[in-house]
Design an enzyme around this catalytic site. Sequence first.
Site, PDB file in Angstrom:
ATOM      1  N   HIS A 259      -2.486   7.324   7.237  1.00 17.28           N
ATOM      2  CA  HIS A 259      -1.458   8.151   6.567  1.00 17.28           C
ATOM      3  C   HIS A 259      -2.064   9.460   6.070  1.00 17.28           C
ATOM      4  O   HIS A 259      -1.485  10.530   6.237  1.00 17.28           O
ATOM      5  CB  HIS A 259      -0.902   7.421   5.341  1.00 17.28           C
ATOM      6  CG  HIS A 259       0.369   6.681   5.585  1.00 17.28           C
ATOM      7  ND1 HIS A 259       1.489   7.243   6.164  1.00 17.28           N
ATOM      8  CD2 HIS A 259       0.715   5.403   5.296  1.00 17.28           C
ATOM      9  CE1 HIS A 259       2.458   6.339   6.236  1.00 17.28           C
ATOM     10  NE2 HIS A 259       2.014   5.218   5.718  1.00 17.28           N
TER      11      HIS A 259
ATOM     12  N   HIS B  30      -4.213   1.457   7.856  1.00 13.72           N
ATOM     13  CA  HIS B  30      -2.881   2.066   7.813  1.00 13.72           C
ATOM     14  C   HIS B  30      -2.843   3.218   6.802  1.00 13.72           C
ATOM     15  O   HIS B  30      -2.337   4.306   7.103  1.00 13.72           O
ATOM     16  CB  HIS B  30      -1.873   0.967   7.443  1.00 13.72           C
ATOM     17  CG  HIS B  30      -0.453   1.398   7.333  1.00 13.72           C
ATOM     18  ND1 HIS B  30       0.533   0.956   8.204  1.00 13.72           N
ATOM     19  CD2 HIS B  30       0.181   2.212   6.451  1.00 13.72           C
ATOM     20  CE1 HIS B  30       1.692   1.500   7.852  1.00 13.72           C
ATOM     21  NE2 HIS B  30       1.516   2.260   6.781  1.00 13.72           N
TER      22      HIS B  30
ATOM     23  N   GLY C 286       0.850  -1.186   0.000  1.00 11.42           N
ATOM     24  CA  GLY C 286       0.000   0.000   0.000  1.00 11.42           C
ATOM     25  C   GLY C 286       0.884   1.235   0.000  1.00 11.42           C
ATOM     26  O   GLY C 286       2.032   1.185   0.458  1.00 11.42           O
TER      27      GLY C 286
HETATM   28 ZN    ZN Z   1       2.880   3.384   5.659  1.00 10.07          ZN
END
Ligand code: ZN
Length: 180
Positions: free
Chosen positions: A151, A147, A57
């Site tokens: 971010h 996650h 990712g």
């Molecule tokens: Zn990351």
Amino acid sequence: MTTSRDARGRHGTVRRIPLLGDPPPRTPTDPVATFDDALRRLVEDMFASMYAAEGVGLAANQIGVSLSVFVYDCPDANEQRHVGTLINPRITASGGELDDDFEGCLSVPRLHYENPRPSYAEAEGVDEAGSPVKLAGTGQFARCLQHETDHLQGVLFLDRLRGRTKRRAMRDVLAADWAQ
Ligand code: ZN
């Protein structure tokens, strides 16, 4: 691991991923309002950069672009592969057992810590054409959705660590060669 899965990003440019401290992406990104060729080029570059770094990712602010976009190529708990782009994402539901698997980040290379997160997550946003998208993930894909959405809010997985793991992570970050 990288060459067979890079149908996306073939035409993209690999961009450098600044590492933590150089400077870290810690501010919330701006929502995408224009769905044009520039956005599609950004997404191609993000796929190219994610594959070059062998990640599952990547968020736009990890390559210095403060827009609410992430790309992913990530397996779920049943080893089913999920590939795509989510723009202006938000986590709309999460639950299940806490999964305390190891987690890492391309902005924090080579450091992995057990990070408890819900093992199921749903995220909503739009795709590159601006059409609504709803995703549901288990296993690593659930972790990825959380996650990457973090971010884009300026939150690193290191911020989610607690107690002894957090203290160990802070020591490791200070000692890491890339943090000097
Ligand atoms: Zn990351």
